[in-house]
Design an enzyme around this catalytic site. Structure first.
Site, PDB file in Angstrom:
ATOM      1  N   GLU A 173      -6.398  41.532  13.107  1.00  0.00           N
ATOM      2  CA  GLU A 173      -6.022  40.839  14.349  1.00  0.00           C
ATOM      3  C   GLU A 173      -6.722  39.491  14.527  1.00  0.00           C
ATOM      4  O   GLU A 173      -6.798  38.955  15.626  1.00  0.00           O
ATOM      5  CB  GLU A 173      -6.307  41.752  15.552  1.00  0.00           C
ATOM      6  N   HIS A 255      -9.504  44.466  21.575  1.00  0.00           N
ATOM      7  CA  HIS A 255     -10.093  43.502  20.637  1.00  0.00           C
ATOM      8  C   HIS A 255     -11.574  43.358  20.987  1.00  0.00           C
ATOM      9  O   HIS A 255     -11.954  43.545  22.147  1.00  0.00           O
ATOM     10  CB  HIS A 255      -9.459  42.102  20.771  1.00  0.00           C
ATOM     11  N   CYS A 376      -8.749  34.379  24.634  1.00  0.00           N
ATOM     12  CA  CYS A 376      -7.610  34.816  23.796  1.00  0.00           C
ATOM     13  C   CYS A 376      -6.704  33.647  23.465  1.00  0.00           C
ATOM     14  O   CYS A 376      -6.005  33.654  22.460  1.00  0.00           O
ATOM     15  CB  CYS A 376      -6.753  35.836  24.538  1.00  0.00           C
TER      16      CYS A 376
HETATM   17  O1  SUG Z   1      -2.038  41.667  21.522  1.00  0.00           O
HETATM   18  N1  SUG Z   1      -0.684  41.062  24.690  1.00  0.00           N
HETATM   19  C1  SUG Z   1      -1.600  40.676  23.637  1.00  0.00           C
HETATM   20  C2  SUG Z   1      -2.853  40.090  24.237  1.00  0.00           C
HETATM   21  C3  SUG Z   1      -3.728  39.482  23.194  1.00  0.00           C
HETATM   22  C4  SUG Z   1      -5.082  39.124  23.722  1.00  0.00           C
HETATM   23  N2  SUG Z   1      -5.846  38.514  22.719  1.00  0.00           N
HETATM   24  C5  SUG Z   1      -7.175  38.641  22.554  1.00  0.00           C
HETATM   25  N3  SUG Z   1      -7.854  39.609  23.125  1.00  0.00           N
HETATM   26  N4  SUG Z   1      -7.763  37.836  21.775  1.00  0.00           N
HETATM   27  C6  SUG Z   1      -1.945  41.856  22.737  1.00  0.00           C
HETATM   28  O2  SUG Z   1      -2.138  42.958  23.248  1.00  0.00           O
HETATM   29  C7  SUG Z   1       1.453  41.766  25.595  1.00  0.00           C
HETATM   30  C8  SUG Z   1       2.892  41.368  25.417  1.00  0.00           C
HETATM   31  C9  SUG Z   1       3.818  42.075  26.356  1.00  0.00           C
HETATM   32  O3  SUG Z   1       3.545  43.189  26.755  1.00  0.00           O
HETATM   33  O4  SUG Z   1       4.853  41.478  26.682  1.00  0.00           O
HETATM   34  C10 SUG Z   1       0.580  41.355  24.425  1.00  0.00           C
HETATM   35  O5  SUG Z   1       1.045  41.319  23.308  1.00  0.00           O
END
Ligand code: SUG
Length: 457
Positions: A173, A255, A376
């Protein structure tokens, strides 16, 4: 090598930003799935964050949104015909797949790639590995386009090396699971890579007994971390692999950057960030072996801020940056509204020894409702002036006029509101393509999208 600076590459939020409830184990995504989103407000809030940093003199750049809905993905699943027919059929037969195909998740560039700086690699190049993001369908669609964009921008092989993504079975990731500690940008840093599971130990009895039948996925594998250390030529004895706390994952910590953050010689972490009880000692020892300089650790006890409150406030997803010698923190607005998180920030600012000088709060609600805070939205790349000038495209925001241009562009093309079912609307696809075409001219990067390549074939 002349003076190194850390550049934050923020993901420009795309025109199809919506709440698909697509990310299992990400509580905010699960909670807001199906609600109406506000793409224009979302992109403007991201640009506002970039503006705050440009004003503070912090180097800032951006990466473009991906083309969505991803028609190639839907075609590969057997939906055929003209674009409008594909969208209609996908919505009728498999709406969740259309939502995945329409996700603007590339905005969270902390997951776009792993980055190793020139000081950290034995060959003195900056290495990138686009993350395969294979734990979720919608995110797995990003790797191909991310690779293409990074190769277009970081094309010069004297300075950069953009690897292929790792095989999907080695789920990874990106930089959200990495931290780099160092006294200053002149040194080789201590690289921390955080994983949630090992490939060859698939049943973690602790996880399943905690939450029978409802275990949230551990997204990052140990084997992927090891591979990054190898392929990026990270200097010997300067990398530490740490396991994320399995209980924290079950509380919504999907994460590492949801529960710990590091910038230069500052480490802010929850006491339950890591699985091993001595992980913090390991980090401190490794740092002390590498440098004759202090590491400032602010360990947050569960009694001060529980895991759940950490996930709700996103304190650890604050973005810490250098403004000259001083450090500045951009914390989510939610931290100002959570007394326990606010108290921790005040405590850090009041502590003389803490390198943090200032905290500003940012309103990123649209991204936050999908589980994406300030950190993020950005990918950190350390570069000197020569590497900067070897980049292609106009992605570095040298002044606020460039941000004004992006704001005008967004106001022209983005919708105020979007409901997941609007993803079937062919005009949304057209609007998005027009927006990306025009953005290509602003960025000075042409033909980076499939629809542009297909039309010239
Ligand atoms: O991968 N949310 C992302 C958020 C990523 C956050 N990034 C870090 N922590 N670096 C994920 O969970 C939600 C999309 C939706 O539900 O429409 C989403 O993919």
């Amino acid at each position: 090598m002349n003076a190194m600076q850390e550049i934050n590459f923020d993901g420009l939020i795309g025109p199809t930003h919506h709440f698909g409830g697509l990310a299992h184990g990400n509580l905010a995504s699960e909670l807001h799935g199906g609600q109406r989103s506000h793409p224009l407000a979302a992109v403007l809030s991201g640009l506002n964050k970039m503006r705050m940093l440009v004003r503070a003199g912090v180097p800032q750049a951006y990466l473009p949104p991906h083309e969505r809905p991803h028609l190639g993905f839907l075609r590969s699943l057997g939906f055929s015909g003209k674009d409008a027919e594909i969208l209609a059929k996908a919505w009728a037969k498999a709406p969740r797949l259309l939502e995945a195909a329409g996700s603007a998740s590339a905005m969270w560039t902390a997951n776009a790639a792993w980055v190793t700086g020139a000081h950290e690699s034995t060959d003195g190049r900056i290495h990138f590995t686009p993350a395969n993001l294979s734990s979720h369908v919608h995110r797995s669609l990003e790797a191909r386009q991310t690779t293409r964009v990074l190769r277009a921008v970081f094309h010069n092989q004297d300075y950069f090396r953009v690897h292929d993504p790792l095989p999907a079975t080695l789920s990874d990731e990106g930089a959200a699971n990495a931290m780099l500690l160092k006294p200053d940008f002149r040194c080789t840093g201590l690289s921390l890579l955080v994983y949630g599971r090992r490939l060859f130990e698939t049943t973690d009895s602790r996880v399943t007994s905690l939450n029978p039948g409802y275990a949230y996925p551990a997204r990052q594998t140990y084997e992927a971390c090891e591979s990054i250390v190898r392929r990026h030529n990270i200097r010997p004895n300067t990398a530490l692999l740490l396991q994320q706390n399995t209980n924290a994952i079950q509380c919504g910590v999907f994460h590492n950057d949801v529960i710990a953050t590091g910038h230069r010689h500052l480490l802010l972490a929850h006491e339950h960030a890591f699985q091993h009880p001595h992980a913090m000692e390991q980090i401190k020892d490794a740092y002390a072996r590498q440098y004759d300089a202090p590491l400032y650790v602010r360990l947050v006890r569960d009694a001060e801020l529980s895991l759940r409150a950490s996930v709700d406030s996103y304190l650890f997803n604050s973005q810490i940056v250098s403004s000259g010698e001083d450090m500045l923190m951009l914390a989510p607005q939610e931290c100002a509204e959570t007394p326990a998180a606010h108290a921790i920030i005040q405590d850090m600012l009041a502590d003389e020894g803490n390198p943090l000088r200032e905290c500003k709060f940012v309103d990123l609600r649209e991204s936050m409702q999908n589980g994406g805070g300030p950190a993020c939205l950005r990918l950190r790349v350390e570069m000197d002036e020569c590497a900067r000038s070897a980049m292609h495209g106009n992605l570095i925001l040298e002044n606020e006029t460039q941000i004004d241009t992006l704001e005008t562009w967004a106001r022209k093309h983005y919708r105020d509101r979007l409901h997941p079912e609007d993803l079937r609307d062919p005009s949304l696809l057209e609007e998005s393509r027009r927006a990306l075409d025009e953005l290509g001219n602003i960025m000075g990067l042409t033909s980076i999208y499939d629809f542009q390549r297909e039309s010239t074939d």
